[in-house]
Scaffold this motif. Structure first.
Motif, PDB file in Angstrom:
ATOM      1  N   ALA A 101      77.078  18.784 -15.059  1.00 58.15           N
ATOM      2  CA  ALA A 101      77.891  18.844 -16.282  1.00 58.15           C
ATOM      3  C   ALA A 101      78.305  20.277 -16.595  1.00 58.15           C
ATOM      4  O   ALA A 101      79.460  20.534 -16.961  1.00 58.15           O
ATOM      5  CB  ALA A 101      77.101  18.249 -17.452  1.00 58.15           C
ATOM      6  N   ALA A 102      77.379  21.228 -16.456  1.00 57.20           N
ATOM      7  CA  ALA A 102      77.704  22.633 -16.718  1.00 57.20           C
ATOM      8  C   ALA A 102      78.713  23.162 -15.707  1.00 57.20           C
ATOM      9  O   ALA A 102      79.598  23.954 -16.046  1.00 57.20           O
ATOM     10  CB  ALA A 102      76.427  23.480 -16.680  1.00 57.20           C
ATOM     11  N   THR A 103      78.588  22.699 -14.468  1.00 58.49           N
ATOM     12  CA  THR A 103      79.543  23.129 -13.439  1.00 58.49           C
ATOM     13  C   THR A 103      80.946  22.660 -13.791  1.00 58.49           C
ATOM     14  O   THR A 103      81.920  23.428 -13.710  1.00 58.49           O
ATOM     15  CB  THR A 103      79.134  22.571 -12.062  1.00 58.49           C
ATOM     16  N   THR A 104      81.064  21.391 -14.182  1.00 59.64           N
ATOM     17  CA  THR A 104      82.371  20.839 -14.531  1.00 59.64           C
ATOM     18  C   THR A 104      82.965  21.530 -15.754  1.00 59.64           C
ATOM     19  O   THR A 104      84.151  21.884 -15.761  1.00 59.64           O
ATOM     20  CB  THR A 104      82.254  19.334 -14.801  1.00 59.64           C
ATOM     21  N   ALA A 105      82.152  21.733 -16.777  1.00 59.46           N
ATOM     22  CA  ALA A 105      82.661  22.264 -18.038  1.00 59.46           C
ATOM     23  C   ALA A 105      82.960  23.750 -17.983  1.00 59.46           C
ATOM     24  O   ALA A 105      83.974  24.211 -18.544  1.00 59.46           O
ATOM     25  CB  ALA A 105      81.652  21.977 -19.162  1.00 59.46           C
ATOM     26  N   PHE A 106      82.118  24.539 -17.301  1.00 62.01           N
ATOM     27  CA  PHE A 106      82.219  26.000 -17.399  1.00 62.01           C
ATOM     28  C   PHE A 106      82.450  26.726 -16.068  1.00 62.01           C
ATOM     29  O   PHE A 106      83.155  27.730 -16.036  1.00 62.01           O
ATOM     30  CB  PHE A 106      80.952  26.546 -18.064  1.00 62.01           C
ATOM     31  N   VAL A 107      81.848  26.238 -14.993  1.00 61.51           N
ATOM     32  CA  VAL A 107      81.998  26.936 -13.712  1.00 61.51           C
ATOM     33  C   VAL A 107      83.360  26.645 -13.085  1.00 61.51           C
ATOM     34  O   VAL A 107      83.996  27.542 -12.520  1.00 61.51           O
ATOM     35  CB  VAL A 107      80.855  26.560 -12.758  1.00 61.51           C
TER      36      VAL A 107
ATOM     37  N   ARG B 178      95.474  24.783 -19.374  1.00 67.20           N
ATOM     38  CA  ARG B 178      95.652  26.222 -19.602  1.00 67.20           C
ATOM     39  C   ARG B 178      97.124  26.627 -19.592  1.00 67.20           C
ATOM     40  O   ARG B 178      97.542  27.462 -20.395  1.00 67.20           O
ATOM     41  CB  ARG B 178      94.897  27.025 -18.541  1.00 67.20           C
ATOM     42  N   THR B 179      97.897  26.030 -18.694  1.00 66.81           N
ATOM     43  CA  THR B 179      99.311  26.419 -18.572  1.00 66.81           C
ATOM     44  C   THR B 179     100.233  25.524 -19.390  1.00 66.81           C
ATOM     45  O   THR B 179     101.419  25.819 -19.494  1.00 66.81           O
ATOM     46  CB  THR B 179      99.752  26.358 -17.098  1.00 66.81           C
ATOM     47  N   ARG B 180      99.679  24.398 -19.916  1.00 66.63           N
ATOM     48  CA  ARG B 180     100.476  23.400 -20.641  1.00 66.63           C
ATOM     49  C   ARG B 180     101.572  22.810 -19.752  1.00 66.63           C
ATOM     50  O   ARG B 180     102.622  22.398 -20.242  1.00 66.63           O
ATOM     51  CB  ARG B 180     101.098  24.001 -21.902  1.00 66.63           C
ATOM     52  N   THR B 181     101.319  22.788 -18.458  1.00 59.66           N
ATOM     53  CA  THR B 181     102.252  22.207 -17.503  1.00 59.66           C
ATOM     54  C   THR B 181     101.483  21.251 -16.604  1.00 59.66           C
ATOM     55  O   THR B 181     100.511  21.649 -15.967  1.00 59.66           O
ATOM     56  CB  THR B 181     102.905  23.300 -16.627  1.00 59.66           C
ATOM     57  N   VAL B 182     101.918  19.982 -16.572  1.00 56.65           N
ATOM     58  CA  VAL B 182     101.228  18.984 -15.771  1.00 56.65           C
ATOM     59  C   VAL B 182     102.102  18.683 -14.552  1.00 56.65           C
ATOM     60  O   VAL B 182     102.993  17.836 -14.587  1.00 56.65           O
ATOM     61  CB  VAL B 182     100.965  17.692 -16.573  1.00 56.65           C
ATOM     62  N   GLY B 183     101.860  19.425 -13.463  1.00 55.44           N
ATOM     63  CA  GLY B 183     102.589  19.204 -12.220  1.00 55.44           C
ATOM     64  C   GLY B 183     101.619  18.780 -11.144  1.00 55.44           C
ATOM     65  O   GLY B 183     100.985  19.622 -10.502  1.00 55.44           O
ATOM     66  N   LEU B 184     101.486  17.476 -10.926  1.00 57.99           N
ATOM     67  CA  LEU B 184     100.420  16.965 -10.077  1.00 57.99           C
ATOM     68  C   LEU B 184     100.476  17.509  -8.655  1.00 57.99           C
ATOM     69  O   LEU B 184      99.460  17.939  -8.100  1.00 57.99           O
ATOM     70  CB  LEU B 184     100.478  15.430 -10.042  1.00 57.99           C
ATOM     71  N   ARG B 185     101.658  17.497  -8.038  1.00 53.33           N
ATOM     72  CA  ARG B 185     101.741  17.877  -6.629  1.00 53.33           C
ATOM     73  C   ARG B 185     101.345  19.338  -6.421  1.00 53.33           C
ATOM     74  O   ARG B 185     100.501  19.653  -5.581  1.00 53.33           O
ATOM     75  CB  ARG B 185     103.165  17.635  -6.113  1.00 53.33           C
TER      76      ARG B 185
ATOM     77  N   LEU C 227      88.223  16.708 -25.172  1.00 53.05           N
ATOM     78  CA  LEU C 227      86.895  17.116 -24.722  1.00 53.05           C
ATOM     79  C   LEU C 227      86.956  18.315 -23.776  1.00 53.05           C
ATOM     80  O   LEU C 227      86.147  19.238 -23.863  1.00 53.05           O
ATOM     81  CB  LEU C 227      86.193  15.939 -24.032  1.00 53.05           C
ATOM     82  N   ARG C 228      87.952  18.323 -22.892  1.00 50.26           N
ATOM     83  CA  ARG C 228      88.036  19.443 -21.966  1.00 50.26           C
ATOM     84  C   ARG C 228      88.536  20.702 -22.667  1.00 50.26           C
ATOM     85  O   ARG C 228      88.077  21.812 -22.352  1.00 50.26           O
ATOM     86  CB  ARG C 228      88.931  19.092 -20.789  1.00 50.26           C
ATOM     87  N   TYR C 229      89.461  20.559 -23.617  1.00 50.23           N
ATOM     88  CA  TYR C 229      89.878  21.724 -24.400  1.00 50.23           C
ATOM     89  C   TYR C 229      88.684  22.313 -25.157  1.00 50.23           C
ATOM     90  O   TYR C 229      88.547  23.534 -25.273  1.00 50.23           O
ATOM     91  CB  TYR C 229      90.981  21.346 -25.385  1.00 50.23           C
ATOM     92  N   HIS C 230      87.819  21.437 -25.659  1.00 47.79           N
ATOM     93  CA  HIS C 230      86.649  21.919 -26.409  1.00 47.79           C
ATOM     94  C   HIS C 230      85.758  22.779 -25.525  1.00 47.79           C
ATOM     95  O   HIS C 230      85.334  23.871 -25.922  1.00 47.79           O
ATOM     96  CB  HIS C 230      85.873  20.722 -26.958  1.00 47.79           C
ATOM     97  N   SER C 231      85.481  22.318 -24.303  1.00 50.38           N
ATOM     98  CA  SER C 231      84.621  23.108 -23.409  1.00 50.38           C
ATOM     99  C   SER C 231      85.300  24.413 -23.000  1.00 50.38           C
ATOM    100  O   SER C 231      84.648  25.456 -22.900  1.00 50.38           O
ATOM    101  CB  SER C 231      84.247  22.289 -22.175  1.00 50.38           C
ATOM    102  N   LEU C 232      86.619  24.385 -22.790  1.00 50.05           N
ATOM    103  CA  LEU C 232      87.342  25.607 -22.432  1.00 50.05           C
ATOM    104  C   LEU C 232      87.324  26.619 -23.577  1.00 50.05           C
ATOM    105  O   LEU C 232      87.173  27.824 -23.355  1.00 50.05           O
ATOM    106  CB  LEU C 232      88.791  25.272 -22.063  1.00 50.05           C
TER     107      LEU C 232
ATOM    108  N   PHE D 217      86.583  35.107 -19.542  1.00 50.16           N
ATOM    109  CA  PHE D 217      87.501  33.984 -19.389  1.00 50.16           C
ATOM    110  C   PHE D 217      88.337  33.851 -20.649  1.00 50.16           C
ATOM    111  O   PHE D 217      87.835  33.999 -21.762  1.00 50.16           O
ATOM    112  CB  PHE D 217      86.721  32.678 -19.164  1.00 50.16           C
ATOM    113  N   ARG D 218      89.619  33.568 -20.467  1.00 51.23           N
ATOM    114  CA  ARG D 218      90.505  33.309 -21.591  1.00 51.23           C
ATOM    115  C   ARG D 218      91.242  32.004 -21.353  1.00 51.23           C
ATOM    116  O   ARG D 218      91.667  31.726 -20.228  1.00 51.23           O
ATOM    117  CB  ARG D 218      91.510  34.451 -21.783  1.00 51.23           C
ATOM    118  N   LEU D 219      91.406  31.223 -22.409  1.00 50.12           N
ATOM    119  CA  LEU D 219      92.071  29.944 -22.281  1.00 50.12           C
ATOM    120  C   LEU D 219      93.472  30.097 -21.730  1.00 50.12           C
ATOM    121  O   LEU D 219      93.903  29.336 -20.866  1.00 50.12           O
ATOM    122  CB  LEU D 219      92.121  29.235 -23.643  1.00 50.12           C
ATOM    123  N   ARG D 220      94.197  31.102 -22.226  1.00 44.00           N
ATOM    124  CA  ARG D 220      95.553  31.325 -21.742  1.00 44.00           C
ATOM    125  C   ARG D 220      95.501  32.257 -20.533  1.00 44.00           C
ATOM    126  O   ARG D 220      95.038  33.398 -20.648  1.00 44.00           O
ATOM    127  CB  ARG D 220      96.416  31.949 -22.840  1.00 44.00           C
TER     128      ARG D 220
END
Length: 307
Positions: free
Chosen positions: A175-181, A99-106, A282-287, A297-300
């Protein structure tokens, strides 16, 4: 009717391309770490037990083996809990990163730790929903064999379809929880139950859309599995053939061991090169499907969520 699952396919590809290109090694490596744990929808984890490893039970053997079995069971449960918690937290890390296009693991791991614990608890409850009926069926069958009771055997057979339905319901719910909830939890800062309360009206009102999504997602997962298997096989088969029939002695052992380590590193790099874009897509598709639905809900995310 505009089917979300189909209309968002190209958009998911555009989002994936935008995030992963131009190639930045740090972004890919961090996403690879996330994908290893948060591949709930794209991969499976298997465990097997050899028949020969099961001891022959007698009173004496049971007493001698019990302490070791308790230790092994404790280690297995601890490992299951650690991997389960990390995997659940990584689901929120992945959603936040996409969503943020930022991958900051910590930072993202810390932010997702509390909701990740709640997600792990929910997944564990679903696991119990599956395991308890299965354990009941197995116990009844064993009792029926031990007592030669037809009644117990019939009850066990009757419970089999019930256990199957519960298992299917648990898989679909997970699966629904992971994808949408999970995205709704991350977006609103709520728990799993509240996330489901938010999603449930949308699911009921647009059930056909989400059934279509499930069909499309199944097809995409099959294609992703085939692609990953082809890449892994294309590398593993030649390596296995090259090593087969070789006598490992002296210096040759060291050289071949080094080559084997290098081969594993190359195989890992190839799998990362496939798994990262597959998981991301796959995750972008569900989002995007959730974004296109009537859910709030909004992707951004909003500017304050980006901060």
């Amino acid at each position: 009717m505009d089917w979300y699952a189909l209309s968002t396919l190209d958009d998911a590809l555009d989002e994936t391309r935008s995030l992963l290109t131009p190639v930045q090694l740090g972004v890919w490596l961090r996403l690879a770490v996330v994908a290893v744990f948060a591949g709930g929808a794209t991969g499976t984890r298997n465990a097997s037990v050899s028949i020969e490893a099961v001891p022959t039970w007698g009173v004496r053997n049971a007493l001698e083996t019990a302490p070791r079995l308790v230790v092994l069971a404790a280690i297995a449960l601890a490992l299951f809990a650690v991997l389960g918690v990390v995997g659940s937290v990584m689901e929120f890390v992945l959603v936040s990163a996409l969503r943020t296009r930022t991958v900051g693991l910590r930072r993202q791991f810390a932010a997702g730790f509390a909701p990740g614990l709640r997600l792990f608890g929910f997944r564990f409850a679903l696991l119990l929903v599956v395991l308890v009926p299965v354990a009941g069926v197995v116990a009844l069958l064993l009792a029926a064999l031990g007592t030669e009771s037809i009644t117990l055997a019939v009850v066990a057979v009757v419970l089999v379809p019930i256990a199957g339905v519960l298992a299917l319901a648990a898989v679909v719910t997970s699966a629904a929880t992971t994808a949408f909830v999970v995205p709704l939890m991350q977006d609103r800062g709520v728990g799993v139950i509240e996330g489901w309360r938010t999603f449930w009206p949308t699911l009921r009102g647009e059930l056909r859309q989400f059934v279509a999504y499930a069909a499309v997602r199944f097809a995409l997962s099959v294609l992703a599995g085939i692609l990953t298997s082809i890449v892994a096989g294309a590398f593993a088969v030649p390596v296995a053939l090259a090593f087969s029939g070789l006598a490992l002695t002296g210096v040759a052992t060291i050289i071949l061991a080094a080559v084997g380590v290098l081969a594993l590193l190359v195989a890992f790099a190839l799998l990362v090169a496939v798994q990262v874009p597959v998981t991301t897509y796959l995750r972008y598709h569900s989002l995007l499907v959730l974004d296109a639905s009537g859910a709030a809900f909004r992707l951004r995310p909003t500017p304050d969520e980006n901060a």
